[in-house]
Motif scaffolding. Structure first.
Motif, PDB file in Angstrom:
ATOM      1  N   SER A 424       0.851  -1.195   0.000  1.00  0.00           N
ATOM      2  CA  SER A 424       0.000   0.000   0.000  1.00  0.00           C
ATOM      3  C   SER A 424       0.882   1.239   0.000  1.00  0.00           C
ATOM      4  N   ASN A 425       0.221   2.413   0.054  1.00  0.00           N
ATOM      5  CA  ASN A 425       0.982   3.669   0.078  1.00  0.00           C
ATOM      6  C   ASN A 425       1.869   3.783   1.321  1.00  0.00           C
ATOM      7  N   GLU A 426       1.470   3.091   2.404  1.00  0.00           N
ATOM      8  CA  GLU A 426       2.272   3.137   3.613  1.00  0.00           C
ATOM      9  C   GLU A 426       3.573   2.341   3.481  1.00  0.00           C
ATOM     10  N   CYS A 427       3.723   1.658   2.357  1.00  0.00           N
ATOM     11  CA  CYS A 427       4.933   0.860   2.099  1.00  0.00           C
ATOM     12  C   CYS A 427       5.922   1.608   1.203  1.00  0.00           C
ATOM     13  N   LEU A 428       5.654   2.884   0.945  1.00  0.00           N
ATOM     14  CA  LEU A 428       6.549   3.708   0.133  1.00  0.00           C
ATOM     15  C   LEU A 428       7.439   4.560   1.038  1.00  0.00           C
ATOM     16  N   PHE A 429       8.746   4.607   0.711  1.00  0.00           N
ATOM     17  CA  PHE A 429       9.709   5.371   1.503  1.00  0.00           C
ATOM     18  C   PHE A 429      10.515   6.319   0.610  1.00  0.00           C
ATOM     19  N   LYS A 430      10.705   7.500   1.132  1.00  0.00           N
ATOM     20  CA  LYS A 430      11.606   8.440   0.458  1.00  0.00           C
ATOM     21  C   LYS A 430      13.044   8.096   0.877  1.00  0.00           C
ATOM     22  N   GLU A 431      13.854   7.764  -0.089  1.00  0.00           N
ATOM     23  CA  GLU A 431      15.256   7.402   0.172  1.00  0.00           C
ATOM     24  C   GLU A 431      16.140   8.629  -0.059  1.00  0.00           C
ATOM     25  N   HIS A 432      16.942   8.987   0.952  1.00  0.00           N
ATOM     26  CA  HIS A 432      17.787  10.186   0.844  1.00  0.00           C
ATOM     27  C   HIS A 432      19.195   9.880   1.355  1.00  0.00           C
ATOM     28  N   MET A 433      20.202  10.226   0.557  1.00  0.00           N
ATOM     29  CA  MET A 433      21.585  10.030   0.986  1.00  0.00           C
ATOM     30  C   MET A 433      22.050  11.246   1.786  1.00  0.00           C
ATOM     31  N   GLU A 434      22.487  10.999   3.019  1.00  0.00           N
ATOM     32  CA  GLU A 434      22.955  12.077   3.891  1.00  0.00           C
ATOM     33  C   GLU A 434      24.426  12.413   3.595  1.00  0.00           C
ATOM     34  N   GLU A 435      24.924  13.446   4.277  1.00  0.00           N
ATOM     35  CA  GLU A 435      26.296  13.895   4.035  1.00  0.00           C
ATOM     36  C   GLU A 435      27.331  12.841   4.397  1.00  0.00           C
ATOM     37  N   ASN A 436      27.005  11.958   5.343  1.00  0.00           N
ATOM     38  CA  ASN A 436      27.952  10.910   5.736  1.00  0.00           C
ATOM     39  C   ASN A 436      27.837   9.667   4.853  1.00  0.00           C
ATOM     40  N   TYR A 438      25.353   7.750   4.382  1.00  0.00           N
ATOM     41  CA  TYR A 438      24.333   6.810   4.831  1.00  0.00           C
ATOM     42  C   TYR A 438      22.980   7.268   4.277  1.00  0.00           C
ATOM     43  N   ASN A 439      22.050   6.320   4.127  1.00  0.00           N
ATOM     44  CA  ASN A 439      20.709   6.642   3.633  1.00  0.00           C
ATOM     45  C   ASN A 439      19.723   6.756   4.796  1.00  0.00           C
ATOM     46  N   THR A 440      18.742   7.630   4.623  1.00  0.00           N
ATOM     47  CA  THR A 440      17.602   7.664   5.533  1.00  0.00           C
ATOM     48  C   THR A 440      16.353   7.290   4.742  1.00  0.00           C
ATOM     49  N   TYR A 441      15.391   6.639   5.434  1.00  0.00           N
ATOM     50  CA  TYR A 441      14.140   6.203   4.799  1.00  0.00           C
ATOM     51  C   TYR A 441      12.969   6.772   5.606  1.00  0.00           C
ATOM     52  N   SER A 442      12.240   7.698   4.998  1.00  0.00           N
ATOM     53  CA  SER A 442      11.091   8.324   5.661  1.00  0.00           C
ATOM     54  C   SER A 442       9.804   7.954   4.921  1.00  0.00           C
ATOM     55  N   SER A 443       8.736   7.832   5.675  1.00  0.00           N
ATOM     56  CA  SER A 443       7.455   7.414   5.099  1.00  0.00           C
ATOM     57  C   SER A 443       6.933   8.467   4.131  1.00  0.00           C
ATOM     58  N   LEU A 444       6.536   8.010   2.936  1.00  0.00           N
ATOM     59  CA  LEU A 444       5.959   8.935   1.963  1.00  0.00           C
ATOM     60  C   LEU A 444       4.524   9.287   2.358  1.00  0.00           C
ATOM     61  N   ALA A 445       3.799   8.328   2.936  1.00  0.00           N
ATOM     62  CA  ALA A 445       2.406   8.559   3.322  1.00  0.00           C
ATOM     63  C   ALA A 445       2.311   9.403   4.589  1.00  0.00           C
ATOM     64  N   HIS A 446       3.298   9.295   5.480  1.00  0.00           N
ATOM     65  CA  HIS A 446       3.290  10.026   6.754  1.00  0.00           C
ATOM     66  C   HIS A 446       4.624  10.779   6.879  1.00  0.00           C
ATOM     67  N   PRO A 447       4.701  11.984   6.351  1.00  0.00           N
ATOM     68  CA  PRO A 447       5.966  12.735   6.303  1.00  0.00           C
ATOM     69  C   PRO A 447       6.620  12.858   7.673  1.00  0.00           C
TER      70      PRO A 447
END
Length: 482
Positions: A424-436, A438-447
């Motif tokens: 579902s939409n709750e299974c979507l994650f925004k993938e972002h590479m940080e300065e170090n 490493y990646n962070t994964y935040s919920s697309l449905a719940h910012p």
């Protein structure tokens, strides 16, 4: 001594000499030899303030030396100026140059045209120039002014010949080990006098030490070598130090980067984009990379450590292996690529799929896993439940599915993550590479709700953490084969 005292001393000595010679007292001498005493007084008067000024000098080997000499406090005539020398080449004092009253010069004992008169008789200057000085010319030079009627007056000039060092830094590249070895050597060669050589180690003062030795050569020059010693551990690789050579003629500071050789270590593979991957591994010297595929007849196209997939097509499905090597060893890692042809929303793991691990560098370090019952937490040593499929839904948005559990990672509005059968939409994650990196994964449905693990590897609520915290940072990596 003042001119008056000099006059009195001279007169007293001459009178005493006269009395002793003729066996008379001072009063008799004064009466009988009045004319002689007059000459004595005249002589003492003319020499009381005479002085010859000379300056010690130092000169570079091969350059010209100026030997300054000047007569002061006299009106007597100069009959000649005589230069003598006592050098390393000939320790016996000998006359080598004469300047006559008329300015004509005479060379003796071998220096010849290497000596030039640069003084002035009228100004009572007896200065000379010695051309192309050698180490053997170092010594004591004496300038003698012959006066009438006063007699000779002289001064000694010490001449030092300096030889600048040739500063050389020799590099070493030892293999990592447990025994102390030479890391570098710094030379200050053929100097006169000896140069001072030392190392500036900064933060490595307690890790390294130095040894210095001197070698004296037959020509009087000295070579100094300072050796940098230490145990060749990986920690020292690419650390900066500085060799300093100090001499009367120069100061040289040579920067040096320590090089420690060691084989490649653990290899990791990272995705730069859906069609580009690179393997990362630490090793020295420079590593050679090769990519190969055991399940695909198409030869992989790669540039150095980077694998380039021409397009998203099932033609490129298969296992790809990256191998990194140098002369001390090799390391390898693999990734499995699979492109789905049939795209269904009920099975959204479509497009390019990467089998990988998600490692969180918190506590002792944990790999994210999705168990069969849907629970999610971290485990230090990767298990079969830690192998995940990360698939791209659109640029910057991914889904995550457990290979073993076949459950999708989803996050509810409370920030709690679980494994779900239905995507579902709750299974979507925004993938972002940080300065170090490493990646962070935040919920697309719940910012602003982030995937995170605690110090004990337990799942943390996404609403209680932020992207700058280490517990939200995950490092993607592939299961390795060696």
């Amino acid at each position: 001594m003042s001119p008056l005292n000099k006059w009195r001393t001279c007169l007293l000595l001459l009178m005493n000499s006269l009395c002793c010679r003729y066996g008379i007292d001072a009063l008799s001498a004064t009466k009988r030899h009045a004319s002689l005493l007059f000459l004595i007084v005249l002589s003492c008067s003319s020499t009381a303030g005479v002085n010859v000024v000379g300056h010690d000098t130092a000169v570079l080997n091969g350059q010209n030396a100026t030997l300054f000499s000047q007569l002061t406090e006299t009106k007597d005539n100069i009959t000649s100026i005589v230069w003598q020398k006592k050098t390393r080449e000939d320790p016996e004092k000998k006359t080598f140059f004469i300047i006559r009253q008329d300015g004509k010069t005479e060379h003796r004992n071998g220096l010849g045209d290497r000596v030039k008169f640069i003084g002035n008789i009228a100004e009572k200057k007896g200065s000379i120039q010695l051309v192309e000085m050698r180490i053997l010319d170092e010594g004591i030079y004496t300038c003698i002014f012959n006066l009438f009627p006063s007699g000779p007056f002289e001064t000694n000039i010490n001449v030092t010949v300096l030889v600048p060092p040739v500063v050389i830094l020799t590099e070493k590249a030892p293999v990592a080990g447990n025994l102390e070895v030479t890391l570098a050597s710094c030379f200050a060669c053929n100097a006169r006098p000896a140069a001072e050589v030392f190392w500036r180690l900064g933060a490595l003062n307690n890790s390294l030490r130095t040894e210095t030795s001197h070698t004296v050569h037959p020509n009087g020059t000295v070579t100094v070598v300072s050796i940098l010693l230490g145990v060749p551990v990986k920690y020292l690789n690419q650390r900066m130090v500085q060799c300093v050579a100090k001499h009367n003629t120069l100061t040289k500071e040579l920067d040096y980067t320590i090089s420690i050789h060691y084989p490649p270590e653990t290899l990791m593979i990272f995705a730069d984009s859906p069609t580009e991957f690179h393997c990362k591994v630490d090793g020295n010297p420079i590593l050679t990379y090769t990519w190969s595929s055991r399940e695909n007849k198409i030869t992989p196209y790669y540039e150095g450590s980077k694998l380039l997939i021409p397009r998203l097509s099932s033609d490129f499905n298969g296992l790809y292996i990256c191998n990194a090597s140098n002369k001390y060893g090799s390391s390898s890692g693999s990734l499995y690529l699979h492109v789905h042809i049939d795209v269904q929303y009920s099975n959204p793991a479509q497009g390019l799929i990467i089998h990988q691990l998600l490692y969180c560098h918190v506590g002792i370090g944990f790999h994210l896993q999705i168990l069969m019952n849907g629970s999610v937490w971290g485990v230090h040593k990767p298990s079969e439940y830690s192998i995940l499929r990360v698939f791209a839904m659109r640029p910057g948005v991914v889904g995550i599915c457990g290979i073993k559990s076949e459950l999708y990672l989803c996050t509810n509005k409370e920030g709690i993550a679980r494994g779900m059968k239905q995507f579902s939409n709750e299974c979507l994650f925004k993938e972002h590479m940080e300065e170090n990196h490493y990646n962070t994964y935040s919920s697309l449905a719940h910012p602003n709700l982030y995937l995170a693990l605690s110090q004990q590897g337990q799942l943390r609520r996404g609403k209680r953490v932020a992207r700058h915290q280490a517990c939200t940072h995950f490092l993607p990596g592939q299961p390795l084969t060696h």
